[in-house]
Design an enzyme around this catalytic site. Structure first.
Site, mmCIF file in Angstrom:
data_model
loop_
_atom_site.group_PDB
_atom_site.id
_atom_site.type_symbol
_atom_site.label_atom_id
_atom_site.label_comp_id
_atom_site.label_asym_id
_atom_site.label_seq_id
_atom_site.Cartn_x
_atom_site.Cartn_y
_atom_site.Cartn_z
ATOM 1 N N ASP A 10 0.872 -1.170 0.000
ATOM 2 C CA ASP A 10 0.000 0.000 0.000
ATOM 3 C C ASP A 10 0.920 1.236 0.000
ATOM 4 O O ASP A 10 2.119 1.121 0.271
ATOM 5 C CB ASP A 10 -0.857 -0.036 1.275
ATOM 6 C CG ASP A 10 -1.562 1.270 1.543
ATOM 7 O OD1 ASP A 10 -2.238 1.758 0.624
ATOM 8 O OD2 ASP A 10 -1.431 1.803 2.667
ATOM 9 N N ASP A 12 -0.224 5.156 0.908
ATOM 10 C CA ASP A 12 -0.463 6.176 1.930
ATOM 11 C C ASP A 12 -0.538 5.560 3.321
ATOM 12 O O ASP A 12 -1.352 4.676 3.579
ATOM 13 C CB ASP A 12 -1.764 6.933 1.611
ATOM 14 C CG ASP A 12 -1.629 7.709 0.315
ATOM 15 O OD1 ASP A 12 -0.715 8.541 0.236
ATOM 16 O OD2 ASP A 12 -2.400 7.447 -0.625
HETATM 17 C C1 XBP Z 1 -5.277 6.243 0.868
HETATM 18 C C2 XBP Z 1 -6.422 7.025 0.441
HETATM 19 C C3 XBP Z 1 -6.283 8.016 -0.610
HETATM 20 C C4 XBP Z 1 -5.568 9.312 -0.265
HETATM 21 C C5 XBP Z 1 -5.945 10.380 -1.248
HETATM 22 O O1 XBP Z 1 -4.973 5.281 -0.096
HETATM 23 O O2 XBP Z 1 -7.508 6.808 0.911
HETATM 24 O O3 XBP Z 1 -7.597 8.370 -0.906
HETATM 25 O O4 XBP Z 1 -5.938 9.780 1.023
HETATM 26 O O5 XBP Z 1 -5.644 10.043 -2.541
HETATM 27 P P1 XBP Z 1 -3.936 4.040 0.155
HETATM 28 P P2 XBP Z 1 -6.410 10.683 -3.801
HETATM 29 O O6 XBP Z 1 -3.685 3.910 1.636
HETATM 30 O O7 XBP Z 1 -4.647 2.869 -0.450
HETATM 31 O O8 XBP Z 1 -2.690 4.364 -0.596
HETATM 32 O O9 XBP Z 1 -6.870 12.060 -3.376
HETATM 33 O O10 XBP Z 1 -5.382 10.725 -4.900
HETATM 34 O O11 XBP Z 1 -7.582 9.797 -4.132
HETATM 35 MG MG MG Z 2 -2.910 3.186 3.448
#
Ligand code: XBP
Ligand code: MG
Length: 254
Positions: A10, A12
Site C-alpha cells: 500500500d 499512503d
Molecule cells: C489512501 C487514500 C487516498 C488518499 C488520497 O490510499 O484513501 O484516498 O488519502 O488520494 P492508500 P487521492 O492507503 O490505499 O494508498 O486524493 O489521490 O484519491
Molecule cells: Mg494506506
C-alpha cells in the site's frame, strides 16, 4: 507450500506518512483556492479517512458535513476539478521533500530487489501521486523498481473492496499465497485479506487504535537495526526489525 515471490505495498500511511501533512494539507489548499471556507482539521480528517479515495472523500464530506451544499456546477465534474487541484498541491508538497519514506521501507525494498523478489503497489491514491512519491523519496528511477503499480480509478471499487489487490495479482500473474501485502489501515487490511493475501500492518497516528486482529503481524514501523520495531500482535520471533527473512517466515506460517 507456495514460495514467496512478491511483496505488494500500500502507499499512503504504509510507504510514507502522507495523510496528515500531505493529502490533508493539499485538500485544504485546493478548497481555499476554490474560495471555499472548508478546513479539514487533523481530527476531522481522521474521521474522513473512513472513506478511501479523494473524490469519494470530498463527496462524503459534502453529504455529511455541508448539507445543503449547492455546487457551482454539476457535482461530479466539479468535484473532479477540485480534486485535480488537490493533486497539484499534493505533488508540490512531495516535490518540496517534506514527506520521507517511513523507517525501514527503503531498506526492505532494496533488500527484496537485490534478492530478486518481485515488487508491486496496490493503492487507492491517484497514479501520479505514487510516481511522484517514489521518484522524490525512494529513487529517481523508483517507479521502475515496481513491476506493477496498481492505483486509483482503474478498478470498479476502491478499498476496502479487494479489487485493487486482485488487479495487482492478475498483472503479476501470481496467486495470493505467493505474495505478502503491507498495509496501515482497516480499509486496506479488509481489501488485502479479501484478495486472500497474508498482510503485515505498520500502524500510524491515524490507525493505531483500530482492530487488526486478522493481520499476520502488527508493528509500529518496519524499523531499522538501530531503531527496532515494536510488535503489537503476532510473532516476529527474534527479529528486531522487518527484513526479507521475517517476510519469508511469516509467509510460511499458517
Ligand atoms: C489512501 C487514500 C487516498 C488518499 C488520497 O490510499 O484513501 O484516498 O488519502 O488520494 P492508500 P487521492 O492507503 O490505499 O494508498 O486524493 O489521490 O484519491
Ligand atoms: Mg494506506
Amino acid at each position: 507450500m507456495a514460495q514467496l515471490r512478491a511483496l505488494i505495498f500500500d502507499v499512503d500511511g504504509t510507504l510514507a506518512d502522507t495523510e496528515r501533512d500531505g493529502h490533508r494539507v493539499a485538500f485544504n489548499r485546493a478548497f481555499a483556492e476554490a474560495g471555499l471556507d472548508w478546513e479539514w482539521s487533523i481530527d476531522l480528517y481522521g474521521k474522513l479517512l473512513e472513506v478511501t479515495g479523494g473524490k469519494e472523500r470530498i463527496l462524503f464530506y459534502i453529504d455529511t458535513y455541508q448539507p445543503p451544499f449547492d455546487p457551482p456546477a454539476d457535482l461530479k465534474p466539479w468535484i473532479a476539478s477540485l480534486h485535480a487541484a488537490k493533486t497539484r498541491h499534493y505533488k508540490q508538497l512531495l516535490n518540496e521533500g517534506i514527506i520521507p519514506l517511513r523507517p525501514g521501507v527503503k531498506r526492505l525494498i532494496e533488500e527484496a530487489r537485490s534478492a530478486g523478489m518481485r515488487l508491486a503497489i496496490a493503492t487507492t491514491t491517484t497514479p501520479e501521486n505514487v510516481s511522484t512519491l517514489l521518484e522524490t523519496a525512494l529513487a529517481p528511477d523508483g517507479c521502475d523498481w515496481f513491476e506493477v503499480i496498481a492505483a486509483g480509478d482503474i478498478v470498479p471499487q476502491k478499498k476496502p473492496a479487494p479489487d485493487i489487490y486482485l488487479y495487482a495479482l492478475e498483472k503479476l500473474n501470481l496467486k495470493p499465497e505467493e505474495c505478502l501485502a503491507f498495509e496501515d489501515s482497516p480499509q486496506g487490511l479488509k481489501s488485502s485479506l479479501g484478495a486472500g493475501l497474508k498482510t503485515v500492518i505498520t500502524l500510524n497516528g491515524y490507525t493505531r487504535d483500530h482492530d487488526f486482529s486478522n493481520a499476520s503481524l502488527v508493528v509500529d514501523q518496519l524499523g531499522e537495526a538501530d531503531a527496532p520495531f515494536q510488535v503489537l500482535s503476532g510473532s516476529a520471533g527474534e527479529a528486531h526489525y522487518f527484513d526479507l527473512a521475517l517476510a519469508q517466515t511469516l509467509h510460511r506460517s499458517s
